[in-house]
Design a protein around this motif. Sequence first.
Motif, mmCIF file in Angstrom:
data_model
loop_
_atom_site.group_PDB
_atom_site.id
_atom_site.type_symbol
_atom_site.label_atom_id
_atom_site.label_comp_id
_atom_site.label_asym_id
_atom_site.label_seq_id
_atom_site.Cartn_x
_atom_site.Cartn_y
_atom_site.Cartn_z
ATOM 1 N N VAL A 148 97.518 52.433 24.955
ATOM 2 C CA VAL A 148 96.430 53.194 24.716
ATOM 3 C C VAL A 148 95.154 51.415 25.412
ATOM 4 C CG1 VAL A 148 94.399 53.500 23.863
ATOM 5 C CG2 VAL A 148 96.582 54.746 23.171
ATOM 6 N N PHE A 149 95.838 50.395 24.796
ATOM 7 C CA PHE A 149 94.525 49.633 25.217
ATOM 8 C C PHE A 149 95.175 49.240 26.545
ATOM 9 C CE2 PHE A 149 93.447 44.834 24.812
ATOM 10 C CZ PHE A 149 92.157 45.512 25.217
ATOM 11 N N ALA A 150 96.480 48.643 26.853
ATOM 12 C CA ALA A 150 96.999 49.206 27.997
ATOM 13 C C ALA A 150 96.717 49.320 28.829
ATOM 14 C CB ALA A 150 98.353 48.104 27.558
ATOM 15 N N VAL A 151 97.006 51.036 28.976
ATOM 16 C CA VAL A 151 96.699 51.752 30.695
ATOM 17 C C VAL A 151 95.009 51.640 30.490
ATOM 18 C CG1 VAL A 151 96.190 54.308 30.002
ATOM 19 C CG2 VAL A 151 97.983 53.369 29.292
ATOM 20 N N MET A 152 94.109 51.176 29.544
ATOM 21 C CA MET A 152 92.845 52.311 29.853
ATOM 22 C C MET A 152 92.145 51.022 31.081
ATOM 23 S SD MET A 152 91.151 52.035 25.707
ATOM 24 C CE MET A 152 89.539 51.180 26.952
ATOM 25 N N HIS A 153 93.053 49.364 30.897
ATOM 26 C CA HIS A 153 92.661 48.342 31.570
ATOM 27 C C HIS A 153 93.260 48.505 33.192
ATOM 28 C CE1 HIS A 153 91.716 46.257 28.416
ATOM 29 N NE2 HIS A 153 91.333 45.683 28.626
ATOM 30 N N SER A 154 93.758 49.956 33.350
ATOM 31 C CA SER A 154 94.842 50.368 34.904
ATOM 32 C C SER A 154 93.517 50.852 35.667
ATOM 33 C CB SER A 154 94.940 50.988 34.239
ATOM 34 O OG SER A 154 95.513 52.195 34.016
ATOM 35 N N LEU A 155 91.850 50.607 34.623
ATOM 36 C CA LEU A 155 91.294 52.021 35.463
ATOM 37 C C LEU A 155 90.679 50.586 36.785
ATOM 38 C CD1 LEU A 155 89.340 54.195 32.686
ATOM 39 C CD2 LEU A 155 91.052 54.575 34.307
ATOM 40 N N ASN A 156 91.052 49.310 36.688
ATOM 41 C CA ASN A 156 90.175 48.379 37.523
ATOM 42 C C ASN A 156 90.922 48.940 38.852
ATOM 43 O OD1 ASN A 156 89.092 46.912 35.668
ATOM 44 N ND2 ASN A 156 91.125 45.700 35.047
ATOM 45 N N LEU A 157 91.824 49.487 38.734
ATOM 46 C CA LEU A 157 92.032 49.805 40.015
ATOM 47 C C LEU A 157 91.278 50.984 40.800
ATOM 48 C CD1 LEU A 157 95.999 51.504 39.572
ATOM 49 C CD2 LEU A 157 95.340 49.130 40.654
ATOM 50 N N LEU A 158 90.475 51.487 40.150
ATOM 51 C CA LEU A 158 89.309 52.401 40.908
ATOM 52 C C LEU A 158 88.246 51.676 41.473
ATOM 53 C CD1 LEU A 158 89.192 54.977 37.628
ATOM 54 C CD2 LEU A 158 90.339 55.403 40.152
ATOM 55 N N SER A 159 88.125 50.333 40.733
ATOM 56 C CA SER A 159 87.108 49.570 41.753
ATOM 57 C C SER A 159 87.301 48.339 42.308
ATOM 58 C CB SER A 159 86.517 48.567 40.101
ATOM 59 O OG SER A 159 87.441 47.872 39.249
ATOM 60 N N LEU A 164 98.971 44.211 41.978
ATOM 61 C CA LEU A 164 99.399 42.848 41.527
ATOM 62 C C LEU A 164 98.888 42.181 40.369
ATOM 63 C CD1 LEU A 164 101.976 41.692 40.925
ATOM 64 C CD2 LEU A 164 100.804 39.869 42.942
ATOM 65 N N VAL A 165 97.298 42.383 40.508
ATOM 66 C CA VAL A 165 96.265 41.711 39.403
ATOM 67 C C VAL A 165 96.224 42.302 38.674
ATOM 68 C CG1 VAL A 165 93.913 41.337 39.151
ATOM 69 C CG2 VAL A 165 95.411 39.978 41.142
ATOM 70 N N VAL A 166 95.571 43.972 38.736
ATOM 71 C CA VAL A 166 95.635 44.801 37.998
ATOM 72 C C VAL A 166 96.964 45.247 36.595
ATOM 73 C CG1 VAL A 166 95.365 47.568 37.456
ATOM 74 C CG2 VAL A 166 94.172 46.322 38.897
ATOM 75 N N ALA A 167 98.222 44.949 37.544
ATOM 76 C CA ALA A 167 99.594 45.653 36.479
ATOM 77 C C ALA A 167 99.350 44.204 35.770
ATOM 78 C CB ALA A 167 100.958 45.419 37.607
ATOM 79 N N VAL A 168 99.373 43.005 35.522
ATOM 80 C CA VAL A 168 99.795 41.765 35.119
ATOM 81 C C VAL A 168 97.949 41.825 34.259
ATOM 82 C CG1 VAL A 168 99.057 39.200 34.603
ATOM 83 C CG2 VAL A 168 100.849 40.101 37.052
ATOM 84 N N THR A 169 96.650 42.446 35.202
ATOM 85 C CA THR A 169 96.109 42.949 33.191
ATOM 86 C C THR A 169 96.603 43.902 32.324
ATOM 87 O OG1 THR A 169 94.678 42.184 35.113
ATOM 88 C CG2 THR A 169 93.734 43.592 33.315
ATOM 89 N N VAL A 170 97.282 44.598 32.763
ATOM 90 C CA VAL A 170 98.015 45.941 32.145
ATOM 91 C C VAL A 170 98.907 45.005 31.021
ATOM 92 C CG1 VAL A 170 99.067 47.987 31.571
ATOM 93 C CG2 VAL A 170 97.558 47.372 33.417
ATOM 94 N N LEU A 171 99.618 44.264 31.157
ATOM 95 C CA LEU A 171 100.362 43.872 30.999
ATOM 96 C C LEU A 171 99.663 42.528 29.426
ATOM 97 C CD1 LEU A 171 103.434 43.641 30.166
ATOM 98 C CD2 LEU A 171 104.016 41.560 32.115
ATOM 99 N N TYR A 172 99.217 41.736 29.684
ATOM 100 C CA TYR A 172 98.491 41.086 29.001
ATOM 101 C C TYR A 172 97.567 41.086 28.501
ATOM 102 C CZ TYR A 172 94.670 38.366 27.546
ATOM 103 O OH TYR A 172 93.261 37.587 26.356
ATOM 104 N N ALA A 173 96.437 42.481 28.768
ATOM 105 C CA ALA A 173 96.447 44.057 27.802
ATOM 106 C C ALA A 173 97.120 44.115 26.377
ATOM 107 C CB ALA A 173 95.553 44.988 28.228
#
Length: 260
Positions: A148-159, A164-173
């Motif tokens: 759930v925490f990781a999926v929340m960070h996928s919203l960076n796509l909206l901004s 690629l950066v968002v995918a890495v961020t989600v994995l990191y999260a």
Amino acid sequence: MLVVVVYLAIYLGAGRLAGTIAPDATRARLLSSPGAVFFQLTFGLLVGALVLAIFLSFTGWWRELFARQPISGSRWMWIAVVVVALPVLLRLFGIDYGRYPSGVVAVVFATGLLIGFAEEVLTRGIAVKMLRDSGNSEWVVAAVSSLVFAVMHSLNLLSGGSPLVVAVTVLYAFGFGVLMYLSMRVSGFLLVALVLHGLTDPTTILATGGLDELAPDATQNILLTIASPFNNIVIVTGLILLIFIRGRVPRRQDALATAS
């Protein structure tokens, strides 16, 4: 998921409101002034944190979420605390604070504490409580709350974030979420995860000069160079340690039946 969706809708709505109130500040470079930090990051988090505080007051969950954990942790779980705390310490002493305008550093650290409060209460507090109350094993609790925490960070796509950066961020999260769960469990308190998280984000932002990216003029020194690989270490450590999580918190009705 409903709680998360409602929170994110309010958070994003507050961000849009900030853009209406201070359009120049929301278009400026993030760390160019305290106002830019406040309206791009702090304002939405402040509204979200207030909503979560009202939710906890309405449900009466303050005491339960911030009390000692109902299940203890094994000593090996301290690995999670070390992996998160070490890069924070390196960045704290390695950041060139003088390169930022007056007031920016203070606002960034205050914003970090808001991030820690909002995201930890939501994912390691409310989500963990609901998953435990449903009778899930601690492995499921850790994995699902981190997802759930990781999926929340996928919203960076909206901004406008790079996929690629968002995918890495989600994995990191996800990896970071597992380590936050372990930090909470081995220390016995949500507050420990909240503080670790609240220091991770601002030190990362100030060390890199941006949000989820390295600014072209970012300062580098030996301490920051040592800290930089820890993003990958967090991912790998979180995925490995997840395998070893065991235990289950007895549901209230099960505990009553056993006592009878």
